[in-house]
Design a protein around this motif. Structure first.
Motif, PDB file in Angstrom:
ATOM      1  N   LEU A  81       0.837  -1.198   0.000  1.00 59.33           N
ATOM      2  CA  LEU A  81       0.000   0.000   0.000  1.00 59.33           C
ATOM      3  C   LEU A  81       0.874   1.250   0.000  1.00 59.33           C
ATOM      4  N   PHE A  97      -2.817   4.194  -3.447  1.00 59.36           N
ATOM      5  CA  PHE A  97      -2.827   3.078  -4.388  1.00 59.36           C
ATOM      6  C   PHE A  97      -1.985   1.935  -3.835  1.00 59.36           C
ATOM      7  N   HIS A 113     -12.123  -1.863   3.380  1.00 59.95           N
ATOM      8  CA  HIS A 113     -11.452  -0.582   3.542  1.00 59.95           C
ATOM      9  C   HIS A 113     -12.501   0.389   4.085  1.00 59.95           C
ATOM     10  N   SER A 117     -13.490   3.573  -1.382  1.00 64.16           N
ATOM     11  CA  SER A 117     -13.813   2.649  -2.467  1.00 64.16           C
ATOM     12  C   SER A 117     -12.508   2.300  -3.168  1.00 64.16           C
ATOM     13  N   GLU A 118     -12.509   1.190  -3.900  1.00 63.71           N
ATOM     14  CA  GLU A 118     -11.283   0.715  -4.548  1.00 63.71           C
ATOM     15  C   GLU A 118     -11.593   0.294  -5.972  1.00 63.71           C
ATOM     16  N   LEU A 120      -9.663  -1.957  -8.918  1.00 68.84           N
ATOM     17  CA  LEU A 120      -8.544  -2.875  -9.130  1.00 68.84           C
ATOM     18  C   LEU A 120      -8.370  -3.125 -10.618  1.00 68.84           C
ATOM     19  N   ALA A 173      -4.244  -1.329  -7.461  1.00 71.02           N
ATOM     20  CA  ALA A 173      -5.489  -0.834  -6.882  1.00 71.02           C
ATOM     21  C   ALA A 173      -5.348   0.658  -6.602  1.00 71.02           C
ATOM     22  N   PHE A 175      -7.402   3.921  -4.540  1.00 72.54           N
ATOM     23  CA  PHE A 175      -8.352   4.152  -3.451  1.00 72.54           C
ATOM     24  C   PHE A 175      -8.786   5.614  -3.407  1.00 72.54           C
ATOM     25  N   PRO A 180      -6.989   4.693   3.344  1.00 74.48           N
ATOM     26  CA  PRO A 180      -8.185   3.855   3.220  1.00 74.48           C
ATOM     27  C   PRO A 180      -8.425   2.920   4.400  1.00 74.48           C
ATOM     28  N   ARG A 182      -7.539  -0.840   6.421  1.00 80.00           N
ATOM     29  CA  ARG A 182      -7.813  -2.220   5.993  1.00 80.00           C
ATOM     30  C   ARG A 182      -8.148  -3.055   7.207  1.00 80.00           C
TER      31      ARG A 182
END
Length: 219
Positions: A81, A97, A113, A117-118, A120, A173, A175, A180, A182
């Motif tokens: 990350l 990202f 998260h 929002s993500e 990918l 990914a 974000f 974000p 996790r």
């Protein structure tokens, strides 16, 4: 009475707008490159901002995303990350990202998260990806992704990716938050400190204590 209703509606609407934008607020300047030295910065949103006149192109530059990561772990994946903590030019921009590497059959386990929002994008390999909608439906939405494919995971929903190919896989990914967060579901439930009560877990999962103890020992 009508005026009071209208006023109440305006107040509630304003509160809704405030709550929606209560995280990662829009910046009030072009950028705020994070620095750790308070003598040369101004404190903004958890970070000190570098004097804009002292910024250089290197503050907005990041390299090394082409380097494969070591996936020799029990789940066969590793997510790298990149946030404002390591890429200071991201500070206050509301984005982050990650590079995600998968061994064959590697899994990025179910997680959420809480602040982003993500989206990918698969660069190499074949991934089975999906998320679960919230109560009461808990509907599973999945897709098999190939290089060049993208898939979005809505904010806060449990999601995962599994490498179903015979080779390694790589995805990137993005974000919608610079932080974000996790929460890995299995780690949080079975590996919390202190551990969750067996009474809670046996009733939640409808299994006996031996199963719970075995699962807790894994985490």
């Amino acid at each position: 009475m009508m005026a009071a209703k209208i006023l109440s509606y305006i107040v509630l609407s304003a509160m809704a707008v405030f709550l929606v934008s209560a995280f990662d607020p829009s910046p009030l300047q072009d950028f705020c490159v994070a620095v750790n030295d308070s003598r040369i910065g101004v404190f903004v949103n958890g970070k000190f901002c570098k004097d804009p006149n002292l910024t250089t192109a290197d503050d907005f530059y990041f390299t090394g995303l082409n380097i494969p990561r070591n996936t020799s772990n029990p789940i066969g994946s590793v997510a790298t990350l990149i946030t404002a903590d390591t890429y200071h030019g991201l500070n206050t921009l509301g984005i982050a990202f990650a590079r995600v590497d998968f061994a064959p059959n590697g899994l990025n386990p179910p997680h959420t998260h809480p602040r982003a929002s993500e989206i990918l994008t698969v660069l190499e390999g074949t991934l089975y990806a999906g998320f679960v909608t919230s109560n009461p439906d808990n509907r599973l939405i999945t897709k098999v992704l190939y290089p060049g494919d993208a898939f979005v995971f809505p904010l806060g929903l449990i999601h995962f990716q599994l490498n179903i190919g015979n080779t390694s896989a790589v995805a990137f990914a993005a974000f919608s938050s610079q932080n974000p967060g996790r929460i890995d579901i299995a780690n949080a439930v079975f590996g919390s400190t202190p551990p969750l009560s067996n009474d809670v877990l046996t009733k939640a999962f409808q299994v006996d204590e031996d199963v719970i103890r075995d699962l807790q020992s894994q985490f």
